[in-house]
Design a protein around this motif. Structure first.
Motif, short mmCIF file in Angstrom:
data_model
loop_
_atom_site.label_atom_id
_atom_site.label_comp_id
_atom_site.label_asym_id
_atom_site.label_seq_id
_atom_site.Cartn_x
_atom_site.Cartn_y
_atom_site.Cartn_z
N THR A 92 0.82 -1.21 0.00
CA THR A 92 0.00 0.00 0.00
C THR A 92 0.85 1.26 0.00
OG1 THR A 92 -0.20 -0.08 2.42
CG2 THR A 92 -1.93 -1.15 1.12
N ARG A 93 2.06 1.21 0.54
CA ARG A 93 2.91 2.40 0.57
C ARG A 93 3.34 2.83 -0.83
NH1 ARG A 93 6.27 -1.72 2.57
NH2 ARG A 93 8.03 -2.25 1.22
N MET A 94 3.21 1.94 -1.82
CA MET A 94 3.58 2.27 -3.19
C MET A 94 2.56 3.19 -3.87
SD MET A 94 4.77 -1.46 -4.59
CE MET A 94 6.16 -2.36 -3.93
N VAL A 95 1.36 3.27 -3.31
CA VAL A 95 0.29 4.01 -3.99
C VAL A 95 -0.41 5.02 -3.10
CG1 VAL A 95 -0.17 2.14 -5.63
CG2 VAL A 95 -1.36 2.17 -3.43
N ARG A 96 0.02 5.17 -1.87
CA ARG A 96 -0.69 5.98 -0.89
C ARG A 96 -0.92 7.42 -1.38
NH1 ARG A 96 1.16 8.88 3.95
NH2 ARG A 96 -0.57 9.02 5.41
N GLY A 97 -2.15 7.87 -1.30
CA GLY A 97 -2.50 9.23 -1.71
C GLY A 97 -2.58 9.45 -3.20
N SER A 98 -2.48 8.40 -3.99
CA SER A 98 -2.44 8.55 -5.45
C SER A 98 -3.52 7.73 -6.13
CB SER A 98 -1.08 8.10 -5.99
OG SER A 98 -1.02 6.68 -6.08
N LEU A 127 2.43 9.33 -1.97
CA LEU A 127 3.06 9.96 -0.82
C LEU A 127 3.84 8.92 -0.04
CD1 LEU A 127 3.32 12.45 1.05
CD2 LEU A 127 1.22 11.69 2.18
N PHE A 128 5.14 9.18 0.20
CA PHE A 128 5.97 8.23 0.94
C PHE A 128 7.06 8.98 1.67
CE2 PHE A 128 7.40 3.94 1.65
CZ PHE A 128 8.77 4.09 1.89
N PRO A 129 7.36 8.71 2.93
CA PRO A 129 6.73 7.67 3.75
C PRO A 129 5.38 8.14 4.25
CG PRO A 129 8.38 8.82 5.01
CD PRO A 129 8.45 9.37 3.62
#
Length: 347
Positions: free
Chosen positions: A285-291, A345-347
């Protein structure tokens, strides 16, 4: 100067409504003309959502029946099921992008079986296009109503439709285990969603009867040319947003995981938002967060004749408000990616 599209967002005090406003603020062709939230009418968006403090020019929240829809180009319905169709059925003129479940199912009787009430506007169901954007590009440009898929169906169908269409997997056994952030349960106060209830814990819900099941089965059956019945178990995990599904499929005769991967490569090559990861890389999920992006991949199972498909999305963006804007873009002949170009968005 190009004339902006004037939008109204119904239900702007909920998570999907607020994320739609967030995305609309940077869309070069959108003018936010009206925002409704009946229980919070009269308040500013910043009073309800502190992250909008920098946008004092946003319209004040009002009751939905106070909106003058004259001159509105598109209405986004971010309301609960039943309430959405009842209100939207009274609106004539603007195009409609509905984020509730009210126009997803083509059969009013199926809707009544799963949602516990008669459909409020069955006469509008033939007009609604199921808005899984990557599979609806031919029909969205002429649609008056776009029914945005649920977040779980968005992830699962993007992972399954290319395989079902090509006959690469058996439609007789498809098992979907999915994880979602707590925002997927909505913003209303529920004891089960309080911090002490969800923190440091994972729990399944809607076991064997989640309302997204008929939606997935409808679309899979349509593509397979026969009835498809799935096994689906959603889980709530202690994070704000994000969704990941692990799907177990039985391969068709003589097919391999490599064949599934080749099908994804062919189907999604050049897609702006759906991405097949390098071989062996697991979606997260961190690969796509906020997108509005989607990542997926295929893995061979140790059981012969079986494979695992894993897919990750942001449940509030591609699973809801981002896909809604993607659909709106196509309905008005705009570039599909307009307003949705932000990187994860990361992190």
């Amino acid at each position: 100067m190009t004339t902006p599209l004037r939008i109204a967002v119904l239900g702007a005090s909920g998570y999907t409504g607020a994320d739609l406003v967030r995305l609309a603020l940077t869309h070069p062709r959108i003018e936010i003309a009206a925002l409704s939230a009946n229980a919070k009418a009269g308040q500013t968006m910043a009073q309800v959502w502190p992250h909008f403090a920098a946008y004092p020019s946003l319209p004040k929240l009002c009751k939905a029946d106070e909106i003058d829809f004259t001159g509105i180009d598109v209405v986004f319905g971010c309301l609960p099921h039943a309430a959405s169709a009842e209100l939207l059925s009274q609106i004539e003129g603007p195009k409609i992008v509905d984020l509730s479940a009210d126009f997803r199912l083509k059969d009013a009787a199926t809707y009544a079986d799963w949602y516990g009430n008669a459909h409020p506007a069955p006469q509008l169901l033939p007009e609604a296009v199921y808005g899984l954007t990557e599979f609806a590009r031919d029909t969205l440009p002429t649609a008056r109503i776009a029914a945005c898929p649920g977040c779980y169906p968005t992830a699962a169908l993007l992972a399954l439709l290319p395989l079902v269409e090509r006959g690469l997997i058996s439609p007789d056994r498809i098992t979907i285990n999915a994880l979602s952030g707590v925002s997927g349960a909505g913003r209303s106060v529920k004891e089960a969603n309080l911090f002490p209830e969800v923190a440091e814990a994972v729990h399944p819900y809607g076991i064997g009867k989640h309302r997204h099941m008929p939606e997935m089965e409808q679309e899979l059956s349509s593509r397979a040319g026969r009835e498809v019945i799935i096994s689906f178990t959603p889980h709530l995990v202690p994070m704000n947003r994000g969704e990941l599904a692990t799907i177990v499929v039985d391969l068709a005769d003589d097919r391999t995981a490599a064949d599934l991967r080749a099908a994804f490569d062919a189907r999604y090559a050049g897609e702006p938002f759906v991405h097949l990861l390098p071989e062996g890389v697991a979606p997260a999920t961190r690969m796509v967060r906020g997108s509005n992006h989607v990542v997926l991949n295929v893995f061979a199972d140790r059981v012969p004749g079986r494979a695992l498909v894993i897919v990750a999305i942001d449940n509030l963006v591609k699973g809801s408000s981002g896909q809604a804007i993607q659909n709106m873009n196509l309905m008005f002949g705009l570039p599909e990616t307009m307003g949705l170009e932000a990187a994860p968005l990361f992190p």
